[in-house]
Scaffold this motif. Structure first.
Motif, PDB file in Angstrom:
ATOM      1  N   GLU A   1       0.846  -1.198   0.000  1.00 59.34           N
ATOM      2  CA  GLU A   1       0.000   0.000   0.000  1.00 59.34           C
ATOM      3  C   GLU A   1       0.881   1.248   0.000  1.00 59.34           C
ATOM      4  O   GLU A   1       1.959   1.258   0.608  1.00 59.34           O
ATOM      5  N   ILE A   2       0.397   2.250  -0.705  1.00 60.40           N
ATOM      6  CA  ILE A   2       1.031   3.569  -0.650  1.00 60.40           C
ATOM      7  C   ILE A   2       0.070   4.479   0.111  1.00 60.40           C
ATOM      8  O   ILE A   2      -0.986   4.859  -0.410  1.00 60.40           O
ATOM      9  N   LEU A   3       0.416   4.759   1.341  1.00 62.09           N
ATOM     10  CA  LEU A   3      -0.444   5.588   2.187  1.00 62.09           C
ATOM     11  C   LEU A   3       0.003   7.038   2.100  1.00 62.09           C
ATOM     12  O   LEU A   3       1.191   7.337   2.223  1.00 62.09           O
ATOM     13  N   ILE A   4      -0.956   7.914   1.884  1.00 61.07           N
ATOM     14  CA  ILE A   4      -0.664   9.343   1.753  1.00 61.07           C
ATOM     15  C   ILE A   4      -1.465  10.107   2.797  1.00 61.07           C
ATOM     16  O   ILE A   4      -2.699  10.015   2.851  1.00 61.07           O
ATOM     17  N   ASP A   5      -0.752  10.831   3.644  1.00 61.70           N
ATOM     18  CA  ASP A   5      -1.395  11.714   4.610  1.00 61.70           C
ATOM     19  C   ASP A   5      -1.641  13.042   3.902  1.00 61.70           C
ATOM     20  O   ASP A   5      -0.713  13.828   3.686  1.00 61.70           O
ATOM     21  N   THR A   6      -2.889  13.303   3.537  1.00 63.95           N
ATOM     22  CA  THR A   6      -3.193  14.505   2.771  1.00 63.95           C
ATOM     23  C   THR A   6      -3.078  15.780   3.592  1.00 63.95           C
ATOM     24  O   THR A   6      -3.110  16.881   3.038  1.00 63.95           O
ATOM     25  N   GLU A   7      -2.951  15.637   4.916  1.00 62.60           N
ATOM     26  CA  GLU A   7      -2.743  16.825   5.748  1.00 62.60           C
ATOM     27  C   GLU A   7      -1.277  17.232   5.753  1.00 62.60           C
ATOM     28  O   GLU A   7      -0.944  18.412   5.615  1.00 62.60           O
ATOM     29  N   THR A   8      -0.387  16.249   5.897  1.00 61.60           N
ATOM     30  CA  THR A   8       1.053  16.549   5.961  1.00 61.60           C
ATOM     31  C   THR A   8       1.768  16.264   4.640  1.00 61.60           C
ATOM     32  O   THR A   8       2.931  16.619   4.478  1.00 61.60           O
ATOM     33  N   ASP A   9       1.065  15.579   3.703  1.00 65.05           N
ATOM     34  CA  ASP A   9       1.638  15.147   2.413  1.00 65.05           C
ATOM     35  C   ASP A   9       2.776  14.140   2.599  1.00 65.05           C
ATOM     36  O   ASP A   9       3.595  13.952   1.701  1.00 65.05           O
ATOM     37  N   GLU A  10       2.813  13.483   3.748  1.00 60.39           N
ATOM     38  CA  GLU A  10       3.807  12.438   3.976  1.00 60.39           C
ATOM     39  C   GLU A  10       3.349  11.149   3.279  1.00 60.39           C
ATOM     40  O   GLU A  10       2.185  10.746   3.402  1.00 60.39           O
ATOM     41  N   ILE A  11       4.293  10.493   2.584  1.00 61.63           N
ATOM     42  CA  ILE A  11       3.995   9.270   1.831  1.00 61.63           C
ATOM     43  C   ILE A  11       4.668   8.094   2.529  1.00 61.63           C
ATOM     44  O   ILE A  11       5.866   8.121   2.788  1.00 61.63           O
TER      45      ILE A  11
ATOM     46  N   PRO B   1      12.503 -20.421   9.981  1.00 66.57           N
ATOM     47  CA  PRO B   1      12.942 -19.913   8.676  1.00 66.57           C
ATOM     48  C   PRO B   1      11.835 -20.074   7.635  1.00 66.57           C
ATOM     49  O   PRO B   1      11.200 -21.126   7.536  1.00 66.57           O
ATOM     50  N   LEU B   2      11.610 -19.015   6.882  1.00 65.14           N
ATOM     51  CA  LEU B   2      10.555 -19.015   5.867  1.00 65.14           C
ATOM     52  C   LEU B   2      11.138 -18.691   4.503  1.00 65.14           C
ATOM     53  O   LEU B   2      12.178 -18.054   4.379  1.00 65.14           O
ATOM     54  N   LYS B   3      10.439 -19.116   3.485  1.00 64.89           N
ATOM     55  CA  LYS B   3      10.790 -18.750   2.120  1.00 64.89           C
ATOM     56  C   LYS B   3       9.521 -18.298   1.408  1.00 64.89           C
ATOM     57  O   LYS B   3       8.411 -18.721   1.750  1.00 64.89           O
ATOM     58  N   ILE B   4       9.692 -17.431   0.439  1.00 64.91           N
ATOM     59  CA  ILE B   4       8.544 -16.910  -0.313  1.00 64.91           C
ATOM     60  C   ILE B   4       8.199 -17.904  -1.417  1.00 64.91           C
ATOM     61  O   ILE B   4       9.045 -18.265  -2.236  1.00 64.91           O
ATOM     62  N   VAL B   5       6.952 -18.340  -1.432  1.00 65.30           N
ATOM     63  CA  VAL B   5       6.508 -19.266  -2.480  1.00 65.30           C
ATOM     64  C   VAL B   5       5.560 -18.593  -3.468  1.00 65.30           C
ATOM     65  O   VAL B   5       5.324 -19.113  -4.557  1.00 65.30           O
ATOM     66  N   GLU B   6       5.035 -17.431  -3.099  1.00 63.75           N
ATOM     67  CA  GLU B   6       4.153 -16.693  -4.015  1.00 63.75           C
ATOM     68  C   GLU B   6       4.137 -15.235  -3.581  1.00 63.75           C
ATOM     69  O   GLU B   6       3.885 -14.945  -2.409  1.00 63.75           O
ATOM     70  N   ASP B   7       4.400 -14.332  -4.517  1.00 59.14           N
ATOM     71  CA  ASP B   7       4.403 -12.915  -4.154  1.00 59.14           C
ATOM     72  C   ASP B   7       3.003 -12.338  -4.280  1.00 59.14           C
ATOM     73  O   ASP B   7       2.116 -12.927  -4.929  1.00 59.14           O
ATOM     74  N   ALA B   8       2.797 -11.215  -3.656  1.00 60.23           N
ATOM     75  CA  ALA B   8       1.519 -10.517  -3.781  1.00 60.23           C
ATOM     76  C   ALA B   8       1.379  -9.964  -5.200  1.00 60.23           C
ATOM     77  O   ALA B   8       2.365  -9.740  -5.894  1.00 60.23           O
ATOM     78  N   ASP B   9       0.125  -9.753  -5.626  1.00 60.82           N
ATOM     79  CA  ASP B   9      -0.101  -9.202  -6.966  1.00 60.82           C
ATOM     80  C   ASP B   9       0.566  -7.838  -7.111  1.00 60.82           C
ATOM     81  O   ASP B   9       1.109  -7.514  -8.170  1.00 60.82           O
ATOM     82  N   PHE B  10       0.503  -7.042  -6.057  1.00 63.06           N
ATOM     83  CA  PHE B  10       1.157  -5.732  -6.048  1.00 63.06           C
ATOM     84  C   PHE B  10       2.190  -5.771  -4.932  1.00 63.06           C
ATOM     85  O   PHE B  10       1.867  -5.563  -3.763  1.00 63.06           O
ATOM     86  N   SER B  11       3.420  -6.073  -5.307  1.00 64.62           N
ATOM     87  CA  SER B  11       4.470  -6.306  -4.321  1.00 64.62           C
ATOM     88  C   SER B  11       5.130  -5.009  -3.877  1.00 64.62           C
ATOM     89  O   SER B  11       4.909  -3.935  -4.459  1.00 64.62           O
ATOM     90  N   THR B  12       5.969  -5.132  -2.861  1.00 60.93           N
ATOM     91  CA  THR B  12       6.749  -3.983  -2.398  1.00 60.93           C
ATOM     92  C   THR B  12       7.617  -3.437  -3.535  1.00 60.93           C
ATOM     93  O   THR B  12       7.737  -2.217  -3.705  1.00 60.93           O
ATOM     94  N   VAL B  13       8.199  -4.341  -4.301  1.00 58.63           N
ATOM     95  CA  VAL B  13       9.027  -3.916  -5.441  1.00 58.63           C
ATOM     96  C   VAL B  13       8.192  -3.144  -6.446  1.00 58.63           C
ATOM     97  O   VAL B  13       8.634  -2.119  -6.988  1.00 58.63           O
ATOM     98  N   ASP B  14       6.972  -3.621  -6.702  1.00 58.31           N
ATOM     99  CA  ASP B  14       6.082  -2.915  -7.633  1.00 58.31           C
ATOM    100  C   ASP B  14       5.782  -1.505  -7.119  1.00 58.31           C
ATOM    101  O   ASP B  14       5.790  -0.533  -7.894  1.00 58.31           O
ATOM    102  N   ALA B  15       5.495  -1.410  -5.818  1.00 56.59           N
ATOM    103  CA  ALA B  15       5.158  -0.105  -5.239  1.00 56.59           C
ATOM    104  C   ALA B  15       6.349   0.844  -5.308  1.00 56.59           C
ATOM    105  O   ALA B  15       6.194   2.034  -5.649  1.00 56.59           O
ATOM    106  N   GLU B  16       7.534   0.346  -5.004  1.00 50.70           N
ATOM    107  CA  GLU B  16       8.730   1.189  -5.063  1.00 50.70           C
ATOM    108  C   GLU B  16       9.006   1.654  -6.487  1.00 50.70           C
ATOM    109  O   GLU B  16       9.468   2.772  -6.717  1.00 50.70           O
ATOM    110  N   ALA B  17       8.714   0.773  -7.458  1.00 53.55           N
ATOM    111  CA  ALA B  17       8.981   1.105  -8.860  1.00 53.55           C
ATOM    112  C   ALA B  17       8.092   2.243  -9.362  1.00 53.55           C
ATOM    113  O   ALA B  17       8.433   2.919 -10.341  1.00 53.55           O
TER     114      ALA B  17
END
Length: 608
Positions: free
Chosen positions: A293-303, A337-353
């Motif tokens: 998620e990309i959360l935006i505080d519209t009062e402070t404009d902090e992302i 110990p865990l390993k990733i077997v399936e990523d989210a449809d909208f991943s952290t990498v996608d959001a950063e991109a």
């Protein structure tokens, strides 16, 4: 001095001739040999004389392959075994053989080499010793196995184990074993003999190097490791799994390494029993993916970027190490110990991109509270809030919101239709949404984004920036802008009872925007029309004496809007848009009995 007889002269001449011919043959032979191995040279019965170095190397490689298949008969006690040379990584020292072979006949002065050449003509081939090497550890391992299998009472080094959740142990004991030093010497001699004669290995009484104290220490260490269960926690969710003592006992592997100078018991963890145990917790440890998620505080404009949560599973390759660490932890706790077997449809990498990092442009317009048009404005804002516009993508307000209908929740409110303000009928459904369009238009303007399609009103309303406003209809007029940045955009909307605000977030590379407006010019007079039977007609068709003014109009003018862009590298650009306000109609209503009128084209699409 007595004279030599004729026979003597002939004998000396013949001898000289033989010597000369021999020397000549020697020279020719030596020249023809070049860098080849001279004379008759054999290695384990294989001749390599006369070969070049490369040829001899290839021949020795064949010999090595043959020798590696050889088997040495070995007797230990009453048992018979075979030692295959390949099992101890038997290798010829080819370089040493070639170094010895290549100097054959090439040492000493010319006369000495000539003498060697003469002897070589009648002597048997020279046999070069067979230098070789093998893996001593591999041979020692074989000796240990033969000792156990071939001798009735081999030495016992001691043992510690976990059986049915109980710690068991056996102390070391002396026994009959193979005399290692003598056995290695005998086997080495047989390996070096082309015939590989059978070897009878001598035995002796051996004392184990492991002591009872070593076994006691290993038992104590086993008890410490199995002092209780261990708790593993999966960090993303904080869920805990307790692996009980009996499962740890079945997974604990205890081995004795008595091949090193000071033998010691070694401990390790086998993952297989652990995996089998955790299979019963598969449903408990499962999870569903959660998009970033990309959360935006519209009062402070902090992302803020809230990372995605992928689907996890236990990492079986790391499980044994994790359990071992927990068994040695004072709290007997550790991380699952865990390993990733399936990523989210909208991943952290996608959001950063997406590259959304700051507020680019915002604008607020104001309105009176509690009017019906406010319902339409706020409904439109709700439909646009959170819109994502990718780089190069066009944003159509009509596509985003859809047609303004009663079924969609829109109501009738004042609308500008072809120069007339209308507050009833189907044309007024969605009235007031041009205020949202204007607010969005100005946010786009100050974000420095590309305008693709927009249309100001035909008459100016003072609540909007002059010249810098836009109306909308279905499907015309349209409102479209393009994201011409290298990063995505997010549109956020917020409102109060008497205001509407649009904010656009992204990354425009540090672009700075300022606005400018010309003075009014190109003024036009008021336009006049009539209403007859609720339709607008030209004023010439009716008697003015019967007219009643129902809408006071005003004239129009032109303005030029400027946008001044300053890029991060200092480059400046000025853009301009021209617009002419035609103004509001002056509308008069006439008595139908006094008018003769012609059919008029249908009215224009409303301008909410």
């Amino acid at each position: 001095m007595p004279k030599l007889s004729r026979d003597t002269h002939l004998g000396l001449l013949a001898a000289a001739t033989v010597i000369v011919v021999s020397m000549l043959s020697f020279g020719i032979s030596r020249a023809a040999a070049g860098d080849a191995i001279l004379g008759g040279v054999e290695v384990s019965g294989v001749g390599i004389g006369g070969m070049t170095i490369d040829e001899a190397r290839d021949r020795l490689a064949e010999l090595e392959r043959d020798l590696r298949t050889a088997r040495v008969p070995v007797k230990v006690g009453a048992a018979d075994f075979e030692l295959q040379l390949a099992s101890i990584e038997y290798r010829l020292d080819v370089d040493a053989i070639l170094d010895q072979a290549v100097v054959n006949g090439r040492t000493g002065n010319v006369l000495g080499q000539f003498a060697w050449w003469l002897r070589d003509l009648v002597s048997p081939p020279i046999e070069i010793p067979l230098p070789y090497r093998y893996d001593e550890d591999a041979l020692d391992l074989l000796l240990r196995g033969w000792e156990v299998e071939g001798l009735a009472n081999p030495p016992f080094p001691g043992e510690v184990a976990v059986v049915d959740d109980e710690i068991t142990y056996v102390y070391p004991a002396a026994g009959t074993g193979i005399d290692r030093e003598a056995a290695v010497a005998l086997i080495s001699a047989s390996i070096g003999d082309p015939g590989h004669p059978a070897v009878v290995l001598p035995t002796t009484i051996l004392l184990p190097r492991v002591t009872a104290a070593d076994v006691d220490a290993a038992v104590a260490e086993t008890a410490r490791l199995l002092a209780g269960g261990v708790t593993l926690t999966d960090e993303p969710f904080g869920r805990e799994v307790v692996i009980p003592r009996d499962v740890l006992g079945s997974a604990l592997v205890i081995t004795l390494d008595d091949t090193i100078p000071e033998p010691e018991f070694e401990f390790a963890v086998d993952a297989e029993p652990l995996v089998g145990f955790l299979d019963g917790f598969a449903e408990f440890l499962s999870n569903q993916p959660v998009d970033a998620e990309i959360l935006i505080d519209t009062e402070t404009d902090e992302i803020t970027l809230v990372p995605s949560i992928p689907v996890y599973a236990t990492d079986e390759d790391l499980l044994a190490d994790a359990v071992w660490e927990a068994m040695n932890d004072p709290d007997r706790a550790g991380i699952l110990p865990l390993k990733i077997v399936e990523d989210a449809d909208f991943s952290t990498v996608d959001a950063e991109a997406l590259g959304i990092k700051e507020l680019l442009g915002e604008f607020t317009t104001y309105h009176a509270c509690c009017q019906r048009r406010v319902i339409n404005i706020q409904l439109m804002a709700d439909k646009v809030d959170g819109a994502l516009v990718l780089p190069g993508e066009e944003f159509s307000l009509n596509d985003r919101v859809g047609r303004r209908t009663v079924a969609a929740g829109f109501v009738c409110a004042g609308a500008l239709v072809g120069g007339e303000l209308v507050e009833e009928g189907d044309v007024c459904i969605g009235g007031g949404t041009s205020q949202f369009t204007t607010t969005l238009h100005n946010a786009v303007f100050f974000a420095g984004l590309e305008h693709v399609d927009f249309t100001p009103h035909s008459a100016w309303f003072s609540r909007y920036p002059e010249g810098r406003e836009a109306t909308i209809g279905w499907r015309e007029p349209e409102y479209i802008f393009r994201n011409d940045t290298e990063h995505a955009l997010i549109i956020k909307t917020l409102y109060t009872p008497d205001s509407i605000t649009v904010k656009i977030y992204g990354d425009n590379g540090g672009l700075e925007v300022e606005a400018g407006l010309s003075d009014r010019y190109n003024f036009s007079s008021v336009r006049e029309t009539i209403r007859l039977n609720n339709e607008l007609k030209t004023p010439e068709a009716c008697s003015k004496d019967t007219a009643v003014t129902v809408q006071g109009g005003h004239g129009g003018w032109s303005v030029t809007v400027y946008r001044y862009l300053t890029y991060a590298d200092g480059t400046e650009l000025t853009q301009e848009w021209n617009w002419h306000y035609t103004g509001l109609y002056r509308i008069k209503e006439y008595n139908p009995a006094t008018c003769e009128v012609e059919e008029e084209p249908p009215p224009e699409e409303p301008e909410p």
